[in-house]
Scaffold this motif. Structure first.
Motif, mmCIF file in Angstrom:
data_model
loop_
_atom_site.group_PDB
_atom_site.id
_atom_site.type_symbol
_atom_site.label_atom_id
_atom_site.label_comp_id
_atom_site.label_asym_id
_atom_site.label_seq_id
_atom_site.Cartn_x
_atom_site.Cartn_y
_atom_site.Cartn_z
ATOM 1 N N UNK A 182 0.855 -1.189 0.000
ATOM 2 C CA UNK A 182 0.000 0.000 0.000
ATOM 3 C C UNK A 182 0.884 1.230 0.000
ATOM 4 N N UNK A 183 0.335 2.309 -0.537
ATOM 5 C CA UNK A 183 1.095 3.544 -0.537
ATOM 6 C C UNK A 183 0.634 4.413 0.635
ATOM 7 N N UNK A 184 1.594 4.783 1.477
ATOM 8 C CA UNK A 184 1.267 5.617 2.637
ATOM 9 C C UNK A 184 1.136 7.076 2.212
ATOM 10 N N UNK A 185 0.594 7.868 3.131
ATOM 11 C CA UNK A 185 0.328 9.276 2.823
ATOM 12 C C UNK A 185 1.570 10.007 2.329
ATOM 13 N N UNK A 240 5.854 3.352 -0.540
ATOM 14 C CA UNK A 240 5.058 2.140 -0.711
ATOM 15 C C UNK A 240 5.599 1.111 0.281
ATOM 16 N N UNK A 241 4.712 0.588 1.114
ATOM 17 C CA UNK A 241 5.126 -0.354 2.155
ATOM 18 C C UNK A 241 4.554 -1.742 1.928
ATOM 19 N N UNK A 242 5.225 -2.706 2.505
ATOM 20 C CA UNK A 242 4.733 -4.078 2.504
ATOM 21 C C UNK A 242 3.962 -4.291 3.800
ATOM 22 N N UNK A 243 2.789 -4.890 3.682
ATOM 23 C CA UNK A 243 1.942 -5.088 4.847
ATOM 24 C C UNK A 243 2.192 -6.471 5.447
#
Length: 457
Positions: A135-138, A142-145
RNA sequence: GGCGCGAUAGCAAAGCGGUUAUGCACCGGAUUGCAAAUCCGUGUAGGUGGGUUCGACUCCCGCUCGCGCCUCCA
């Protein structure tokens, strides 16, 4: 049958390649912003040994060792040096190649660089996003969940809840979970960047290995190696990325080498207690350093000290001395011979190089007793599989460490001739004076039937 | 705090439920003009408390100590 200790299962397992007769292996290499230290020397040598033994066992090997040539520290260092990132990394790649070559490390089949595989990384991140794992944070990263990937922690034996309970986890407001890790970093002012569907940025550290390994070895391959400190989080994250994107098993056997220590503490850049390879090579022959690494088991900690290197040098001299006294031939190893069988069994037992070295010393004693050319050939052949004893014994025994200020060989020869004359005239006092003079210069004389030979003490 | 690894002779470092690890150092002998190298020989072990066993350095449990990961690191 080769057995490998698999970090994933924490036990030795029979090694069964995915494709019979061939092995695909990936090892995490260097981040190139500084000289390689002894810890790097160990990874280089350890996986070189693995690679050599796999080939010696008749397997076809594809060995990949990556080069991380873009990351925070590289950016920072280039800025400090007031040079471009390309100049900085090119220089340290060259130094790394020189160090590796000195240590007798063979070139991997591929040395992929992160900066040359950004499109593959972007594709992988896209796939992870599609699979609902990224997901792309504010802020744009882009992070892995990690919570969405079942089995996170299986390699390092950590549970997400235990990790949560720890006190040392970064708090980053942009992350849905503090343990989520970054796949793509949003570019900040003045930083190098690549265009992407998520904006200009650069790759996170872990994604490069997932992208480059699948590019060169496929989604599922045999062996993945690296230093013990990479087990968590780096390799754990690689598993999450690769298996999360490809929905198939990533790696069959995980191998992690133990640390080099100084005074029983891990040698590391953060502790600042490291010695670079080239520093050591000013005072010790590279083969001595290689032997020092080879004679410890790859999973054990290895304490560094000058005394231990001195010890290694004396031990290696014993092997070379045995070779010098016999006339080894050039034929291949005879695998039906007793020492070779023991050697092979040791190597097949999770690369037990200390045991393999013990066989070499037994063999050396046998060569000294028998002066057998066949056994000398075996000694050289088996040692060669460890990348040892490749030189002329005389060259090794008379070698000076680079930059040494030892007495030159011509001067030694002159003194030996003078001593021979003195001995001829029965002037033993004069002969002994010359020997003493040479001894002070670190030169040991050995009188034999064929005349006097010399070596450095 | 969570998870994991280790403790072997003077130093380094392996295997192994019973028989020499190995290297360096040390001691005695052979050899040498004297040495060195080499050979022969001797000695020095397995943190601690229990348990299993005919027998444990080796398997099991406790304890002590050391180290690593949990944060960039090979």
């Amino acid at each position: 049958m080769l057995k490998i200790y698999n970090s994933l299962t924490r036990e030795k397992q029979d090694f069964v390649p995915i494709t019979p007769g061939s092995v695909r292996m990936y090892v995490c290499g260097m981040t190139v912003y500084d000289y390689c230290h002894l810890g790097h020397a160990r990874v280089l040598v350890v996986f070189d040994l693995v690679q050599r033994w796999l080939r010696a066992s008749g397997l076809q090997v594809c060995y990949v060792r990556n080069i991380t040539d873009i990351d925070d520290k590289i950016i920072k260092r280039a800025r400090e040096n007031n040079e471009s990132i390309g100049e900085l990394t090119a220089r340290f790649i060259r130094f790394m190649d020189e160090d590796a070559a000195a240590l007798g490390v063979e070139k991997p089949d591929h040395e992929p660089r992160a900066t040359e595989h950004v499109p593959q990384m972007l594709a992988l991140i896209g796939q992870l996003e599609k699979n609902g794992l990224a997901y792309q944070a504010a802020a744009g990263d882009v992070n892995f969940s990690v919570r969405k990937f079942p089995g996170y922690g299986k390699l390092s034996g950590k549970s997400l809840d235990d990790l949560q309970a720890g006190e040392r986890v970064d708090v980053d407001a942009g992350k849905e979970d503090p343990l989520d890790f970054v796949l793509w970093k949003q570019a900040k002012e003045g930083e190098p960047f690549w265009a992407s569907p998520w904006g200009n940025g650069r790759p996170g550290w872990h994604i490069e290995c997932s992208a480059m390994s699948s590019e060169l070895l496929g989604k599922h391959f045999d062996i993945h190696g690296g230093g013990q400190d990479l087990q968590f989080p780096h390799h754990e994250n690689e598993i999450a990325q690769s298996e999360g994107a490809h929905a198939c098993r990533f790696v069959n056997y995980w191998m992690h080498n133990g640390f080099v220590r100084v005074d029983d503490e891990k040698m590391s850049k953060s502790l600042g207690n490291f010695f670079t390879i080239r520093e050591i090579l000013k005072r010790y022959d590279p083969e001595v350093l290689r032997f020092f690494i080879v004679r410890a088991h790859y999973r054990s900690p290895l304490n560094y000290s000058d005394a231990h290197l001195d010890d290694a040098r004396h031990a290696l001299s014993r092997l070379y001395t045995a070779l010098k006294a016999a006339q080894p031939g050039n034929s291949e190893v005879d695998w039906t011979e007793a020492h070779a069988l023991r050697f092979g069994a040791a190597m097949n037992d999770d690369f037990n190089t200390p045991e393999a070295c013990a066989v070499l010393f037994d063999l050396a004693a046998e060569v000294n007793r028998s002066k057998s050319a066949e056994l000398a050939t075996q000694l050289r052949g088996l040692s060669g599989l460890l990348g040892l004893l490749r030189r002329d014994p005389q060259v090794f025994l008379q070698a000076t460490p680079s930059g040494g200020e030892e007495m030159p060989a011509e001067r030694i020869e002159t003194l030996i001739a003078a001593r021979a004359a003195a001995k001829q005239g029965r002037d033993y006092a004069a002969a002994d004076r010359i020997r003493a003079e040479l001894a002070v210069a670190g030169v040991v004389l050995e009188d034999g039937v064929k005349g006097t030979s010399w070596r450095r003490a």
